[in-house]
Design an enzyme around this catalytic site. Structure first.
Site, PDB file in Angstrom:
ATOM      1  N   SER A 186       0.821  -1.210   0.000  1.00 50.03           N
ATOM      2  CA  SER A 186       0.000   0.000   0.000  1.00 50.03           C
ATOM      3  C   SER A 186       0.855   1.260   0.000  1.00 50.03           C
ATOM      4  O   SER A 186       1.617   1.481  -0.926  1.00 50.03           O
ATOM      5  CB  SER A 186      -0.960  -0.012   1.192  1.00 50.03           C
ATOM      6  OG  SER A 186      -1.814  -1.116   1.124  1.00 50.03           O
ATOM      7  N   ASP A 223      -2.480   5.844  -4.115  1.00 46.63           N
ATOM      8  CA  ASP A 223      -1.326   5.156  -3.537  1.00 46.63           C
ATOM      9  C   ASP A 223      -0.899   4.033  -4.478  1.00 46.63           C
ATOM     10  O   ASP A 223      -1.536   3.810  -5.516  1.00 46.63           O
ATOM     11  CB  ASP A 223      -1.663   4.664  -2.128  1.00 46.63           C
ATOM     12  CG  ASP A 223      -2.724   3.582  -2.092  1.00 46.63           C
ATOM     13  OD1 ASP A 223      -3.481   3.450  -3.082  1.00 46.63           O
ATOM     14  OD2 ASP A 223      -2.808   2.853  -1.090  1.00 46.63           O
ATOM     15  N   ASP A 232      -1.170   0.830  -4.703  1.00 48.43           N
ATOM     16  CA  ASP A 232      -2.072  -0.260  -5.100  1.00 48.43           C
ATOM     17  C   ASP A 232      -3.479   0.226  -5.431  1.00 48.43           C
ATOM     18  O   ASP A 232      -4.378  -0.563  -5.670  1.00 48.43           O
ATOM     19  CB  ASP A 232      -2.110  -1.370  -4.050  1.00 48.43           C
ATOM     20  CG  ASP A 232      -2.775  -0.942  -2.754  1.00 48.43           C
ATOM     21  OD1 ASP A 232      -2.606   0.232  -2.368  1.00 48.43           O
ATOM     22  OD2 ASP A 232      -3.437  -1.773  -2.111  1.00 48.43           O
ATOM     23  N   ASP A 267      -6.010   1.767  -3.883  1.00 51.79           N
ATOM     24  CA  ASP A 267      -7.227   1.692  -3.074  1.00 51.79           C
ATOM     25  C   ASP A 267      -7.457   2.968  -2.269  1.00 51.79           C
ATOM     26  O   ASP A 267      -8.488   3.123  -1.634  1.00 51.79           O
ATOM     27  CB  ASP A 267      -7.244   0.453  -2.171  1.00 51.79           C
ATOM     28  CG  ASP A 267      -6.086   0.398  -1.176  1.00 51.79           C
ATOM     29  OD1 ASP A 267      -5.257   1.336  -1.164  1.00 51.79           O
ATOM     30  OD2 ASP A 267      -6.009  -0.592  -0.421  1.00 51.79           O
TER      31      ASP A 267
END
Length: 462
Positions: free
Chosen positions: A106, A250, A252, A254
């Site tokens: 993340s 970010d 990834d 999400d």
């Protein structure tokens, strides 16, 4: 360096010693435990797991280790390659898979990576499942498949496009209004997979994207957490390009934050507030966020006649409470939008589509839209942990000191004052204590945070 085993997955730094870091042996160990757990859930002949990764430098290595470990357990793998966390979550049920693994840390810096684990619904595992996997990982009772029953790896790199299709098919995504608005948007993809997915989505919506750090090479050009202090390049680009707004995600994809046309942050906390305002205006209902999120969501929800509830921090906790309360939108104040109409997971792609629909329909500038919401100011600080610090003792002492206030202790200690609050908790993803505060001015929020930090240091003798 660190290896953290929690409800958020298995997260650690690359290299170093086995058991202390996310080494190749640790990656195999925890992938094996997940595979064994998954096979215990269903008695069947064939098992399938979807695997994808963000663009971290270590991603390809960790993904190959994880996939081939699953193959060794006789589990078939659908390899999405470079992908996003919400894309993998969407792919699991679409593939009728038994689970999914996303290789991403993340917002953590480039030396970190992690295994985020999903169930057959494409949702994060609950605490009981996570504990069981950790138990299996520490046992020696892992039996691998013989040569005739090994799994196979099948590549499928169409899922970002399929995910975008699903977003565009949502009834509340107003494609025509967005296209007619002729938006120009600067996208900071932090050189990860958001640099692939977000521009593709914008193009499909008829938006002109200006790409900034959209090369998915894993060399993050700034701290990858989408906070104001890390986004000076985006602010300059938005103003220089005369863009309508900026978008940052970010690694990834999400978490989602917006920047207005003047290069000022819309406010990471207000991503969910704005998307909820749009959804509640079309389909009245309830909302949920975690207890470290802004009060503005509660205010907006009540203005639409709905009810708001706060969960413990952690996506799985938010999702559980959303299901219990029949919430039609929810998420986390760090820019995580959960829209169950598509899936129960934080999804920056859904957030972008809903936000642009709202902006296009309101016919406002991004700064004007932000001015329509209640103004709260948040301070997010942290204290680095050392082995000598007893976090539970600190939290217990703070709870006693403020027992006369409105306290919530389902996740650390949250103290609700009349016009401000403070939330103290141990992080699931880093060796730190988080201190979040919110008040009617930034100075008041910062002052409260500093006072609480001073108290904690006094209690802990640090």
């Amino acid at each position: 360096m660190t290896l953290i085993k929690s409800i958020s997955g298995i997260r650690g730094t690359i290299g170093g010693n086995v058991g202390d870091n996310l080494t190749p042996i640790d990656a195999v160990k925890f992938a094996s435990a997940y595979g064994v757990w998954l096979k215990e859930q269903r008695n069947k002949d064939n098992y399938r797991v979807v695997v994808g990764r963000d663009a971290r430098i270590s991603g390809e290595m960790i993904q190959n280790l994880v996939m081939n470990t699953l193959v060794g357990l006789g589990i078939h793998v659908i390899d999405l390659g470079l992908s996003t966390t919400p894309t993998v979550e969407v792919a699991v049920p679409m593939e009728h898979a038994d689970g999914g693994i996303i290789l991403t840390a993340s917002h953590n810096p480039k030396q970190w990576n992690a295994l985020k684990l999903l169930n057959a619904k494409g949702e994060f595992l609950d605490a009981a499942a996570g504990a069981k996997i950790l138990e299996i990982a520490e046992s020696e009772a892992i039996e691998f498949s013989d040569v005739d029953t090994l799994g196979k790896i099948t590549k499928n790199q169409a899922y970002i496009d399929l995910h975008i299709d699903e977003v565009l098919n949502l009834p509340l995504v107003n494609k025509k209004a967005i296209e007619d608005a002729n938006f120009k948007v600067v996208v900071d993809g932090v050189n990860s997979t958001g640099g692939i997915a977000i521009p593709l989505l914008l193009e499909r919506l008829g938006v002109h994207p200006v790409k900034l750090y959209c090369e998915p090479n894993g060399h993050f050009p700034h701290n990858p957490e989408p906070l104001k202090e890390h986004l000076t390049d985006l602010a300059e680009a938005v103003v220089k390009e005369h863009a309508d707004l900026g978008i940052v995600v970010d690694p990834d994809v999400d978490r989602l934050a917006f920047m207005d046309e003047q290069g000022e942050m819309f406010g990471e906390e207000y991503t969910l507030v704005a998307c909820a305002d749009y959804v509640l205006g079309k389909t009245p209902g309830n909302t949920v966020s975690n207890m470290s999120s802004t009060r503005a969501l509660s205010d907006v929800t009540k203005s639409h006649g709905g009810s708001y509830e706060a969960s413990a921090v952690g996506e799985v906790n938010v999702v559980e409470l959303m299901k219990k309360n029949n919430a039609i939108i929810g998420g986390e104040g760090n820019g995580g939008i959960i829209y169950p109409e598509l899936h129960y997971g934080r999804d920056a792609l859904v957030g972008v589509a809903l936000f642009l629909s709202l902006l296009a329909e309101r016919k406002m500038k991004t700064s004007e839209l932000r001015a329509t919401y209640p103004s709260y100011f948040m301070s997010k600080k942290k204290i680095q942990l050392t082995p000598q610090i007893n976090v539970d003792e600190i939290l217990s002492t703070m709870e006693s000191r403020y027992s006369h206030e409105n306290l919530t202790t389902i996740d650390g200690v949250k103290i609700d004052f009349a016009e401000k609050w403070v939330h103290l908790r141990k992080s699931n993803t880093e060796p730190i204590i988080r201190i979040y505060t919110e008040a009617k001015s930034q100075q008041e929020a910062d002052t409260l945070a500093d006072a609480i930090i001073a108290e904690i240091k006094e209690v802990a003798n640090i």
